[in-house]
Design a protein around this motif. Structure first.
Motif, short mmCIF file in Angstrom:
data_model
loop_
_atom_site.label_atom_id
_atom_site.label_comp_id
_atom_site.label_asym_id
_atom_site.label_seq_id
_atom_site.Cartn_x
_atom_site.Cartn_y
_atom_site.Cartn_z
N ARG A 162 0.97 -0.85 0.20
CA ARG A 162 0.37 -0.09 0.03
C ARG A 162 0.76 1.05 -0.26
N GLU A 163 1.24 1.16 0.56
CA GLU A 163 2.76 2.25 0.61
C GLU A 163 3.45 2.92 -0.71
N VAL A 164 3.72 1.35 -1.13
CA VAL A 164 4.90 0.96 -2.39
C VAL A 164 3.18 1.96 -3.59
N MET A 165 1.86 1.31 -3.84
CA MET A 165 1.30 2.55 -4.28
C MET A 165 0.97 3.87 -4.02
N HIS A 166 0.96 4.30 -3.25
CA HIS A 166 0.78 5.16 -2.63
C HIS A 166 1.75 6.42 -2.89
N GLU A 167 3.37 5.84 -2.51
CA GLU A 167 4.25 7.23 -2.61
C GLU A 167 5.01 7.65 -3.79
N ILE A 168 4.59 6.34 -4.88
CA ILE A 168 5.51 5.72 -6.77
C ILE A 168 3.43 5.81 -7.19
N GLY A 169 2.77 5.80 -6.85
CA GLY A 169 1.68 5.55 -7.61
C GLY A 169 1.75 7.20 -8.81
N PRO A 170 1.80 8.67 -8.62
CA PRO A 170 1.30 9.98 -8.75
C PRO A 170 2.62 9.75 -10.19
N THR A 171 3.63 8.71 -9.90
CA THR A 171 4.69 9.36 -11.07
C THR A 171 4.32 8.20 -12.36
N VAL A 172 3.09 6.87 -12.01
CA VAL A 172 2.90 6.46 -13.04
C VAL A 172 2.24 6.00 -13.66
N ILE A 173 2.89 6.75 -15.45
CA ILE A 173 1.83 6.61 -16.62
C ILE A 173 1.32 5.82 -16.50
N HIS A 174 -0.81 5.95 -16.82
CA HIS A 174 -1.19 4.54 -17.19
C HIS A 174 -1.28 5.44 -18.94
N ILE A 175 -1.51 4.15 -19.67
CA ILE A 175 -1.95 4.36 -21.03
C ILE A 175 -3.75 4.37 -20.84
N GLU A 176 -4.06 6.07 -22.29
CA GLU A 176 -5.16 6.17 -21.43
C GLU A 176 -6.56 5.13 -21.93
N PRO A 177 -7.48 4.48 -21.36
CA PRO A 177 -8.37 3.46 -22.11
C PRO A 177 -9.27 4.25 -23.64
N ALA A 178 -9.62 3.70 -24.21
CA ALA A 178 -10.40 4.19 -25.06
C ALA A 178 -11.46 4.59 -24.74
N PRO A 179 -12.16 5.53 -26.49
CA PRO A 179 -13.74 6.21 -25.06
C PRO A 179 -14.50 4.66 -25.43
N GLY A 180 -15.92 5.07 -24.68
CA GLY A 180 -16.45 4.06 -23.64
C GLY A 180 -16.06 2.42 -23.72
N ALA A 181 -14.14 2.35 -23.61
CA ALA A 181 -14.19 1.00 -22.35
C ALA A 181 -14.55 0.73 -21.28
N PRO A 182 -14.88 -0.33 -21.23
CA PRO A 182 -14.64 -0.25 -19.64
C PRO A 182 -13.82 -0.34 -18.80
N THR A 183 -13.77 0.61 -17.75
CA THR A 183 -12.12 0.66 -16.57
C THR A 183 -12.59 -0.35 -15.53
N SER A 184 -11.70 -0.60 -15.21
CA SER A 184 -11.74 -2.00 -13.91
C SER A 184 -10.76 -0.81 -13.15
#
Length: 188
Positions: A162-184
Motif C-alpha cells: 500500500r505504501e509503495v502504491m501511495h508513494e510512487i503511484g502518482p508518478t506512474v503513467i497509465h495508458i488512457e482507455p479508449a472512449p467507452g471502454a470499461p474501466t477496471s
C-alpha cells in the motif's frame, strides 16, 4: 548558390531521425504489447510471482525499475496480501544499433536512378559517410514472495504494498482507455 545533393541527403536523414524520435513516447504502465513493452506477471507458487517490465528506447532505466516495483505492489494487493519481499532482481540494458547515411548514388549502372554504393558521377557517387547510433532500452525482472501482516522493519528487501502504491503511484503513467471502454477498479 545551390545546395549540394549530398547535403540535402544528410539533412533529409537527420530530419527523418528527428521526426521518428518526436513521434515516440516512453512506454506507459500497461500489460505487455506484442512488441513486449509493458509488464508481465507469472505466478510461480501460491504466494510467489515473477514480475517484469520492459520499456522502449524512450523509457529510462529508473522508470522501468519503478514500474516493475509498482506492479509488484499491485500484484500483492490483488492477491489479498500486505507486503512483498524481493528475492531476486535484475535490470538489463539492451543495445541495438540504428544505421543511416548518405551512401545513395544517382547515376548510370544499368539505368539511371538511385542505388546504394558507387555508381554515380561526381559528388553524387554514393561514397558518403554512414552513421550508426546506439539505441538503448531496459527491462527489469523480479521474483517476489507475498506475505500477510506488517512488513518486518529489519528486512531491506521487504516492501509494504500500500505504501509503495501511495508513494510512487502518482508518478506512474497509465495508458488512457479508449472512449467507452470499461474501466477496471483500482486495487484497494
Amino acid at each position: 548558390m545551390p545546395v549540394p545533393l549530398m547535403t540535402v541527403r544528410q539533412i533529409a536523414a537527420i530530419s527523418g531521425l528527428i521526426i521518428a524520435t518526436a513521434c515516440t513516447h516512453p512506454t506507459p504502465y500497461q500489460p505487455a504489447t506484442k512488441a513486449g513493452e509493458g509488464y508481465t506477471t507469472q505466478q510461480i507458487e501460491t504466494n510467489r510471482f515473477r514480475i517484469s517490465f520492459r520499456g522502449n528506447a524512450e523509457t529510462s532505466r529508473q522508470t522501468v525499475d519503478t514500474y516493475m516495483l509498482y506492479r509488484c505492489a499491485e500484484v500483492t494487493l490483488e492477491n489479498g496480501y500486505d507486503y512483498f519481499v524481493i528475492v531476486n532482481k535484475a535490470v538489463d540494458k539492451n543495445t541495438a544499433y540504428e544505421s543511416y547515411g548518405d551512401n545513395l548514388a544517382w547515376g548510370w549502372r544499368g539505368g539511371w536512378g538511385w542505388r546504394h554504393g558507387r555508381g554515380g558521377v561526381g559528388p553524387w557517387d554514393g561514397s558518403g559517410t554512414s552513421y550508426s547510433q546506439p539505441i538503448n532500452s531496459y527491462d527489469a525482472i523480479a521474483d517476489i514472495v507475498l506475505y500477510h501482516g506488517t512488513k518486518p522493519l529489519n528486512d531491506l528487501y521487504a516492501y509494504d504494498a500500500r505504501e509503495v502504491m501511495h508513494e510512487i503511484g502518482p508518478t506512474v503513467i497509465h495508458i488512457e482507455p479508449a472512449p467507452g471502454a470499461p474501466t477496471s477498479p483500482a486495487p484497494s
